[in-house]
Design an enzyme around this catalytic site. Structure first.
Site, mmCIF file in Angstrom:
data_model
loop_
_atom_site.group_PDB
_atom_site.id
_atom_site.type_symbol
_atom_site.label_atom_id
_atom_site.label_comp_id
_atom_site.label_asym_id
_atom_site.label_seq_id
_atom_site.Cartn_x
_atom_site.Cartn_y
_atom_site.Cartn_z
ATOM 1 N N SER A 267 63.164 49.608 7.897
ATOM 2 C CA SER A 267 63.120 49.040 6.556
ATOM 3 C C SER A 267 63.748 47.657 6.447
ATOM 4 O O SER A 267 63.368 46.890 5.568
ATOM 5 C CB SER A 267 63.765 49.999 5.554
ATOM 6 O OG SER A 267 65.031 50.414 5.994
ATOM 7 N N HIS B 235 57.591 52.793 4.862
ATOM 8 C CA HIS B 235 57.018 51.433 4.840
ATOM 9 C C HIS B 235 55.701 51.321 5.599
ATOM 10 O O HIS B 235 55.136 50.237 5.691
ATOM 11 C CB HIS B 235 58.025 50.428 5.401
ATOM 12 C CG HIS B 235 59.295 50.393 4.627
ATOM 13 N ND1 HIS B 235 59.449 49.659 3.470
ATOM 14 C CD2 HIS B 235 60.469 51.037 4.814
ATOM 15 C CE1 HIS B 235 60.672 49.843 2.984
ATOM 16 N NE2 HIS B 235 61.307 50.678 3.781
ATOM 17 N N LYS C 245 56.662 52.682 -2.584
ATOM 18 C CA LYS C 245 56.468 51.407 -1.899
ATOM 19 C C LYS C 245 54.994 51.009 -1.981
ATOM 20 O O LYS C 245 54.548 50.620 -3.041
ATOM 21 C CB LYS C 245 57.046 51.514 -0.501
ATOM 22 C CG LYS C 245 58.581 51.433 -0.644
ATOM 23 C CD LYS C 245 59.405 52.069 0.389
ATOM 24 C CE LYS C 245 60.867 52.002 -0.057
ATOM 25 N NZ LYS C 245 61.738 52.915 0.672
HETATM 26 C C1 LIG Z 1 62.922 53.532 0.609
HETATM 27 C C2 LIG Z 1 63.131 54.456 1.730
HETATM 28 C C3 LIG Z 1 63.491 55.787 1.518
HETATM 29 C C4 LIG Z 1 63.851 56.301 0.157
HETATM 30 O O1 LIG Z 1 62.737 56.526 -0.618
HETATM 31 P P1 LIG Z 1 62.927 56.611 -2.199
HETATM 32 O O2 LIG Z 1 61.673 57.224 -2.668
HETATM 33 O O3 LIG Z 1 63.141 55.210 -2.665
HETATM 34 O O4 LIG Z 1 64.124 57.481 -2.430
HETATM 35 C C5 LIG Z 1 63.557 56.636 2.591
HETATM 36 N N1 LIG Z 1 63.320 56.192 3.836
HETATM 37 C C6 LIG Z 1 63.001 54.911 4.080
HETATM 38 C C7 LIG Z 1 62.760 54.472 5.490
HETATM 39 C C8 LIG Z 1 62.926 54.001 3.039
HETATM 40 O O5 LIG Z 1 62.650 52.733 3.278
#
Ligand SMILES: *Cc1c(COP(=O)(O)O)cnc(C)c1O
Length: 383
Positions: free
Chosen positions: A177, A205, A236
């Site tokens: 991330s 992602h 995302k």
């Molecule tokens: C953003 C993210 C999460 C968390 O997801 P949310 O739905 O925002 O709680 C988990 N793992 C990764 C790798 C992320 O980038």
């Protein structure tokens, strides 16, 4: 009771104080900040779906029909037609028998790892895994062994020397991330198989972006036999909110019985699921979004290379510009903002000490002109 003020003051003195910006208007390339329109290069809305008219319309229409709150947890009376349909559509899209919705990615990781593993088990995690994955191992009470970033040989060494007994599980981000690089998933899968370990991939992602939208596992050609537990998020590239775990019938039924972050929480609004169903259809049907995004990524990287700025080895919309010290990253972010460009500085402990950076993210909603403006402004600020 301890005094909370001194640690806050110390944190401020080290330049690590976290604050929030209050934005107005929808998630889009141009956002309103303190009454000023700025160009946004730090959302995770990779495909530009968060404010897509059809997604918004589905949300509004469903809210008019079904109201807002689901009223209860899924196992009580919160599980609605829209949730169920979205789970079936996600499963079909990913080529897995079942999918299970969670309220967030954080909760999906805690729920899945916590339901399946415990004290007697060993969790192997990439050092740069998302905080929620590291927290999940701790929450499960499992022994946590970290390995250097993307270092499959180091993982193999740890797997070969680990104590016997209990389950073993390798856990990795699909796309990291803060760095944007893709995990060596085929190699991780082979290693997990060799040592009889599970593989959990958190593709927050990658879903929507890589592998025709099916994510980093599809991109790397790794199937469900080798990566039985796939976690994806909806906040995302899908532009909405929530998350899912996809896998076998037995996996999903186990999570429904045992995952506490699934059982003991209110279901998300059904209208959110309806909006996500439309977003998923757009992910499938509008391949031009990924093509345009890839063009923007190439253009930004070419521009940065032309300026002699350090390039990461990321081929995804996450393009970090590593500046080293906190002071340098924060100053660059502030100078960009003064010129109307919003790129947040990411500091330790979110990234390693000495790895403070600008985390630039691109979206299919950006235009080539906007990316050119970013490059020109980076030149003014950093060269
Ligand atoms: C953003 C993210 C999460 C968390 O997801 P949310 O739905 O925002 O709680 C988990 N793992 C990764 C790798 C992320 O980038």
């Amino acid at each position: 009771m301890r005094d909370l003020a001194p640690p806050l003051a110390a944190r401020r003195a080290r330049g690590l104080y976290r604050g929030r910006r209050v934005l107005a208007g929808p998630t889009a390339p141009e956002v309103s900040l303190d009454g000023r329109v700025v160009l946004n290069f730090c959302s995770n809305d990779y495909l530009g779906l968060a404010n897509h008219p059809a997604v918004v319309e589905a949300f509004v229409a469903a809210a008019r029909r079904d109201g807002v709150g689901a009223g209860a947890a899924h196992l009580v009376t919160g599980h609605r037609f829209a949730h169920h349909a979205l789970e079936e559509e996600l499963a079909a899209f990913l080529g897995r028998p079942r999918a299970l919705l969670f309220s967030s990615g954080y909760m999906a990781n805690l729920g899945a790892v916590g339901a399946l593993f415990g004290r007697q088990d060993v969790v192997y995690e990439d050092r740069l895994n998302h905080a929620s994955l590291l927290d999940a191992a701790e929450y499960a009470g499992a022994k946590l062994i970290r390995y250097p970033h993307a270092d499959v040989a180091a993982l193999a060494e740890r797997l070969s020397t680990a104590p016997a007994g209990g389950e073993r599980v390798v856990v990795s981000d699909g796309v990291f991330s803060m760095d944007g690089d893709i995990a060596p998933l085929a190699e991780l899968a082979a290693m997990a198989k060799r040592y009889g370990a599970w593989l959990v991939v958190d593709d927050a992602h990658g879903i929507g972006v890589l592998g025709d939208g099916r994510g980093s596992l599809a991109h790397c050609g790794v199937g469900m036999e080798d990566a039985p537990i796939l976690v994806g998020t909806l906040g995302k590239a899908l532009g909405t909110m929530g998350a899912f775990v996809a896998g076998s019938e037995a996996l999903i039924e186990t999570l429904i019985q045992e995952a506490r972050t699934y059982i003991y929480t209110t279901a998300t609004p059904p209208a959110l699921a309806e909006a996500t169903r439309v977003a998923l259809r757009l992910v499938t049907e509008e391949g031009w979004r990924r093509a345009h995004l890839q063009g923007l990524i190439a253009r930004l990287r070419m521009g940065m290379q032309g300026l002699g700025l350090p390039l990461s080895n990321s081929t995804t919309p996450i393009q970090p510009l590593i500046l080293g010290t906190v002071a340098r990253a924060v100053a660059a972010s502030e100078m960009l903002l003064a010129r109307g460009i919003l790129v947040t500085a990411i500091r330790p402990p979110t990234v390693p000490e000495g790895g403070a950076r600008l985390r630039i993210t691109l979206s299919a909603a950006h235009t080539t002109e906007q990316v050119d403006r970013l490059v020109e402004t980076l030149a003014e600020v950093l060269i």
